[in-house]
Design an enzyme around this catalytic site. Structure first.
Site, PDB file in Angstrom:
ATOM      1  N   ASP A 247      -3.041  -1.725  -8.725  1.00 22.75           N
ATOM      2  CA  ASP A 247      -3.356  -0.734  -7.581  1.00 22.75           C
ATOM      3  C   ASP A 247      -5.057  -0.737  -7.824  1.00 22.75           C
ATOM      4  OD1 ASP A 247      -2.018   1.646  -5.945  1.00 22.75           O
ATOM      5  OD2 ASP A 247      -4.224   1.939  -6.472  1.00 22.75           O
ATOM      6  N   ASP A 285       2.966  -1.414  -0.232  1.00 24.72           N
ATOM      7  CA  ASP A 285       3.115  -0.020   0.411  1.00 24.72           C
ATOM      8  C   ASP A 285       1.723   0.688   0.618  1.00 24.72           C
ATOM      9  OD1 ASP A 285       3.867   2.525   1.189  1.00 24.72           O
ATOM     10  OD2 ASP A 285       4.823   3.287  -0.616  1.00 24.72           O
ATOM     11  N   CYS A 338       4.496   4.950   5.070  1.00 28.32           N
ATOM     12  CA  CYS A 338       5.397   6.185   5.232  1.00 28.32           C
ATOM     13  C   CYS A 338       4.837   6.953   6.287  1.00 28.32           C
ATOM     14  CB  CYS A 338       5.172   7.107   4.122  1.00 28.32           C
ATOM     15  SG  CYS A 338       3.509   7.431   3.518  1.00 28.32           S
TER      16      CYS A 338
END
Length: 383
Positions: A247, A285, A338
């Site tokens: 990340d 994501d 999302c």
């Protein structure tokens, strides 16, 4: 705490949130400063604040003001309760209503009942078509609590039995083999043995379905390029995949080693220089508007601006372009958000494919509260 005292606390918290404070941080701050509040009180105040943020526009109309007092007054009117029993000014209750407050308020307009900023409602209406009214209505309500069965530790049946032994009821869902929907006892979850021992993880149905759509098994090499807390890393590792997590903000991954140990899986963290080499599957994501999760983070929909959305789409394009270099020939790039907005989903994928002719679209799926749980998007891109 009395219902009136809970209402007063919610008014105080909502005013802070409307000044720009994140909802979760403000609720935590209030709870730490309010030692007199029991667990039931904290839960009730939390629910009142979040329910009101989900329905901010309609409750502001009913209450005659977009502030803490107006919103709670609107909540009472929505519920058919008598506000004079709450706004008494006695003890820890809110001050009595002014004549203007007592006489104010009106029925919300159709646009206000969507409980979205107008510009977002217009975009979602265009993107979702006839599904928009029902999706907007679903986003006004509290999200279900979902668990993912950790297949490295348990079966869905054994996980349900362990949860039931501690008073937590959960039901399987035919749409995803690992998914359990909690129907009772959710506040006991994080202190339960089933959770502490890694039998289950908190994860919404929609990302579980997205992970299940990825073909992984023992030996599959996976790079979770925007790992965050590591939920998808854990889900894929439970199927035997060899997962490397990375990340751009390493602090987001600080709990992942402990979570992996609890789950009984191995996840390798990429070095500080970033991931190296190529993988069978690269999962991105990416940061997004979060519009699919606004039932859980309802303050976010009131903070998002068109400028914010423009910036996040630029970031998405940059991330997926960098991640693509780590996909081996014949491998898959999984692009996820999302979000329910086409600008972050279908349009982003179309732009990527136009710039990267070496990839082709295998499949794209959008889940909404009407078809799954949270809004979620997955595109599988083959190299």
């Amino acid at each position: 705490m009395t219902p009136a005292a809970r209402a007063a606390a919610a008014i105080q918290i909502l005013d802070a949130i409307l000044r720009g404070e994140p909802a979760e941080a403000q609720l935590t701050r209030w709870a730490r400063a309010s030692r007199f509040a029991g667990s039931g009180d904290r839960a009730a105040v939390r629910d009142l604040v979040y329910d009101t943020l989900r329905r901010r526009r309609s409750r502001a109309a009913l209450g005659g003001g977009d502030n803490g007092r107006g919103l709670i007054l609107g909540a009472l009117r929505e519920a058919g309760a008598d506000p004079s029993t709450i706004f008494t000014g006695e003890g820890h209750a809110p001050a009595p209503l002014t004549p203007a407050e007592a006489a104010g308020g009106r029925a919300p307009t159709p646009a206000e009942t969507a409980d979205l900023p107008d510009w977002i409602a217009q975009a979602l209406s265009a993107d979702l078509g006839p599904d928009f009214p029902a999706v907007a209505e679903a986003l006004r309500d509290r999200a279900p609590v979902w668990l993912r069965t950790n297949l490295a530790r348990a079966t869905p049946e054994s996980a349900r039995a362990a949860l039931a032994a501690e008073g937590i009821e959960a039901e399987p869902d035919p749409r995803c083999a690992t998914a359990l929907r909690v129907t009772a006892g959710e506040r006991r979850l994080q202190s339960s043995a089933a959770y502490r021992e890694g039998l289950v993880e908190l994860q919404d149905l929609s990302p579980q379905m997205a992970c299940a759509a990825l073909e992984v098994g023992p030996g599959t090499t996976v790079l979770d390029y925007c790992a965050g807390g590591g939920g998808k890393s854990l889900a894929l590792a439970a199927h035997g995949a060899r997962v490397t997590a990375w990340d751009a903000a390493p602090a987001r991954m600080r709990d992942l080693p402990a979570r992996a140990a609890r789950a009984g899986v191995r996840i390798t963290a990429a070095g500080t220089g970033g991931p190296r080499g190529q993988f069978d599957l690269v999962v991105t994501d990416v940061p997004c508007s979060g519009s699919g999760t606004w039932r859980r983070t309802p303050d976010a929909k009131w903070r998002l601006s068109p400028e914010d959305l423009a910036q996040v789409t630029r970031t998405q394009a940059e991330i997926v372009a960098r991640a693509a270099a780590h996909v081996r020939p014949g491998g898959t790039l999984a692009y996820m958000t999302c979000s329910l907005l086409a600008r972050e989903n279908e349009e982003q994928v179309a732009g990527f494919l136009a710039r990267h002719p070496g990839f082709r679209l295998q499949e794209a799926v959008t889940w909404t509260p009407l078809t799954a749980s949270d809004g979620f998007f997955l595109a599988k891109l083959l190299r």
